[in-house]
Design a protein around this motif. Structure first.
Motif, PDB file in Angstrom:
ATOM      1  N   LEU A   1      57.875  35.811  52.768  1.00 18.20           N
ATOM      2  CA  LEU A   1      58.830  36.937  53.192  1.00 18.20           C
ATOM      3  C   LEU A   1      58.517  36.856  54.831  1.00 18.20           C
ATOM      4  CD1 LEU A   1      58.227  39.568  50.423  1.00 18.20           C
ATOM      5  CD2 LEU A   1      59.877  37.541  50.431  1.00 18.20           C
TER       6      LEU A   1
ATOM      7  N   GLN B   1      62.116  29.791  51.628  1.00 16.04           N
ATOM      8  CA  GLN B   1      61.468  28.814  50.382  1.00 16.04           C
ATOM      9  C   GLN B   1      61.284  27.480  51.305  1.00 16.04           C
ATOM     10  OE1 GLN B   1      62.717  29.235  46.550  1.00 16.04           O
ATOM     11  NE2 GLN B   1      62.262  27.063  45.992  1.00 16.04           N
TER      12      GLN B   1
ATOM     13  N   ASP C   1      61.995  29.071  43.816  1.00 19.34           N
ATOM     14  CA  ASP C   1      63.097  28.783  42.685  1.00 19.34           C
ATOM     15  C   ASP C   1      63.364  27.268  42.576  1.00 19.34           C
ATOM     16  OD1 ASP C   1      65.279  29.577  41.042  1.00 19.34           O
ATOM     17  OD2 ASP C   1      66.480  28.620  42.866  1.00 19.34           O
TER      18      ASP C   1
ATOM     19  N   HIS D   1      62.482  44.652  57.137  1.00 19.05           N
ATOM     20  CA  HIS D   1      62.914  44.301  55.700  1.00 19.05           C
ATOM     21  C   HIS D   1      62.585  42.716  55.690  1.00 19.05           C
ATOM     22  CE1 HIS D   1      66.173  43.049  58.525  1.00 19.05           C
ATOM     23  NE2 HIS D   1      66.439  42.050  57.811  1.00 19.05           N
TER      24      HIS D   1
ATOM     25  N   THR E   1      65.594  28.351  53.404  1.00 21.09           N
ATOM     26  CA  THR E   1      66.690  29.438  53.301  1.00 21.09           C
ATOM     27  C   THR E   1      66.258  30.668  54.236  1.00 21.09           C
ATOM     28  OG1 THR E   1      64.777  30.681  51.724  1.00 21.09           O
ATOM     29  CG2 THR E   1      66.431  29.129  50.600  1.00 21.09           C
TER      30      THR E   1
ATOM     31  N   GLN F   1      66.954  34.583  53.402  1.00 21.19           N
ATOM     32  CA  GLN F   1      67.769  35.508  52.550  1.00 21.19           C
ATOM     33  C   GLN F   1      67.315  36.836  52.784  1.00 21.19           C
ATOM     34  OE1 GLN F   1      65.882  32.872  49.450  1.00 21.19           O
ATOM     35  NE2 GLN F   1      67.696  33.069  48.441  1.00 21.19           N
TER      36      GLN F   1
ATOM     37  N   ARG G   1      63.444  36.305  53.185  1.00 22.93           N
ATOM     38  CA  ARG G   1      62.846  35.212  52.290  1.00 22.93           C
ATOM     39  C   ARG G   1      63.211  33.731  52.845  1.00 22.93           C
ATOM     40  NH1 ARG G   1      63.759  31.987  47.779  1.00 22.93           N
ATOM     41  NH2 ARG G   1      62.105  31.805  46.191  1.00 22.93           N
TER      42      ARG G   1
ATOM     43  N   ASP H   1      65.269  40.004  50.125  1.00 22.58           N
ATOM     44  CA  ASP H   1      64.924  39.374  48.892  1.00 22.58           C
ATOM     45  C   ASP H   1      63.404  39.439  48.939  1.00 22.58           C
ATOM     46  OD1 ASP H   1      64.216  37.869  46.745  1.00 22.58           O
ATOM     47  OD2 ASP H   1      65.858  36.639  47.045  1.00 22.58           O
ATOM     48  N   TRP H   2      63.026  39.969  48.042  1.00 17.13           N
ATOM     49  CA  TRP H   2      61.239  40.083  47.855  1.00 17.13           C
ATOM     50  C   TRP H   2      60.542  39.293  47.182  1.00 17.13           C
ATOM     51  CZ3 TRP H   2      58.591  44.133  50.720  1.00 17.13           C
ATOM     52  CH2 TRP H   2      59.187  45.024  51.497  1.00 17.13           C
ATOM     53  N   ASP H   3      61.457  38.281  46.525  1.00 15.37           N
ATOM     54  CA  ASP H   3      60.860  37.280  45.685  1.00 15.37           C
ATOM     55  C   ASP H   3      60.039  36.424  46.252  1.00 15.37           C
ATOM     56  OD1 ASP H   3      60.192  35.902  43.447  1.00 15.37           O
ATOM     57  OD2 ASP H   3      62.245  35.227  42.699  1.00 15.37           O
TER      58      ASP H   3
ATOM     59  N   THR I   1      66.615  25.855  44.043  1.00 10.24           N
ATOM     60  CA  THR I   1      66.575  25.929  45.452  1.00 10.24           C
ATOM     61  C   THR I   1      65.815  24.721  45.988  1.00 10.24           C
ATOM     62  OG1 THR I   1      66.907  28.561  45.500  1.00 10.24           O
ATOM     63  CG2 THR I   1      66.039  27.450  47.653  1.00 10.24           C
TER      64      THR I   1
END
Length: 313
Positions: free
Chosen positions: A258, A180, A228, A175, A217, A219, A178, A222-224, A231
């Motif tokens: 990711l 950033q 952000d 999985h 981060t 996360q 995420r 989270d696939w984004d 953030t």
């Protein structure tokens, strides 16, 4: 002729390919994306087994990687340096499980201090790819839909596909986690600073030769991959609070990537079921945010596993 196909050209795939070539195998690295376009290129890449459970096997991977990267730093490998580091503590804590791999680890009031290797990944991935070709390996760009697409093309396939192993290996434990970051101009910093228990989230400041990677981060799920803005603003605020010298540093770029995490930790093993045609599969994926930290140790194990299954009975 190819003895081993290494699928994936991130840091795990390329280090595995180098070790296999050094052992005398004929290797082709097959990759959907050029090394510079892999998630490894986004890594802050300071040796540190973040979000990794400690057990003897993982400690050995981490120790071997620490030693190899230290030798590379001393030998002038592009992008690799030894980086002094401070880990701030918000409560007294015993030495971590990985301290045994770090020769100068020291606990002082309020923090841990140690020196670890770090790599500037854009430069380092180019060097690794160059090592593969210099040792006689080949790197080809090719996108596949399933591992069986490579069946019969070589006796052994090393699956180093990171997050792609969720589909390619049919492993639902894989999985994304995420991460950033914000990259700013370096105002003269040389020491990495970490605050893993910051009340607003994990915080780190990792200087490089010309810039500083600020994070971050972690996360899961989270696939984004779009940064952000809120953030990013929070990362800047936390990092400036940690290292005031960063105030006013020019922001160079924002990024989100990711990490290829896996419930149960990294999978480094021979698949018991060969592909059609008899191709054996050695898996090496699920390293999460510790791909660089475990890379050379896992590459050693991959090379050993390949040797075992190809050695005459």
């Amino acid at each position: 002729m190819t003895d081993v196909i290494v699928l994936g050209a991130g840091v795990v795939g390329l280090t595995s390919a180098v070790r296999l070539l050094e052992a005398g195998a004929r290797v082709t690295v097959t990759t959907a994306d050029e090394p510079a376009a892999t998630v490894s290129a986004l890594a802050a890449a300071v040796w540190y087994p973040t979000h990794t459970e400690g057990d003897p096997r993982i400690l050995e991977w981490a120790r071997r990687t620490y030693d190899e990267l230290s030798v590379q730093a001393s030998g002038g490998v592009p992008g690799v340096v030894l980086r002094p580091t401070r880990m701030l503590l918000r409560a007294p804590a015993a030495a971590p499980w990985w301290a045994a791999a770090v020769p100068d680890f020291a606990a002082v009031p309020g923090e841990w201090r140690f020196t670890v290797p770090s790599a500037e990944m854009e430069v380092y991935l180019r060097w690794l790819a160059g090592r593969v070709t210099a040792l006689g390996g080949t790197i080809v760009t090719r996108r596949i839909a399933r591992l069986a697409d490579l069946a019969g093309e070589a006796p052994v396939l090393v699956n180093a596909t990171g997050l792609g192993a969720r589909t390619l290996a049919g492993d639902p434990a894989v999985h994304p986690a995420r991460g950033q970051i914000v990259v700013v101009a370096n105002p003269g910093l040389v020491t990495s600073v970490r605050d893993e228990d910051h009340p607003e989230g994990m915080t780190y400041v990792h200087p490089r030769s010309r810039d500083v990677v600020l994070g971050g981060t972690f996360q899961p799920g989270d696939w984004d991959t779009a940064p952000d803005p809120a953030t990013a603003a929070a990362i800047l605020r936390r990092c400036i609070g940690l290292v005031p010298e960063l105030a006013g540093a020019a922001v160079l770029r924002h990024a989100a990537g990711l990490r290829p995490a896996r419930h149960g930790g990294a999978r480094i093993e021979v698949d018991p079921v060969p592909l059609p045609g008899g191709t054996r599969v050695v898996h090496s994926y699920g390293h999460g945010g510790a791909g660089v930290t475990l890379s050379w140790g896992c590459a050693d194990e991959v090379a050993d596993l390949v040797g075992r299954i190809t050695r005459p009975a």
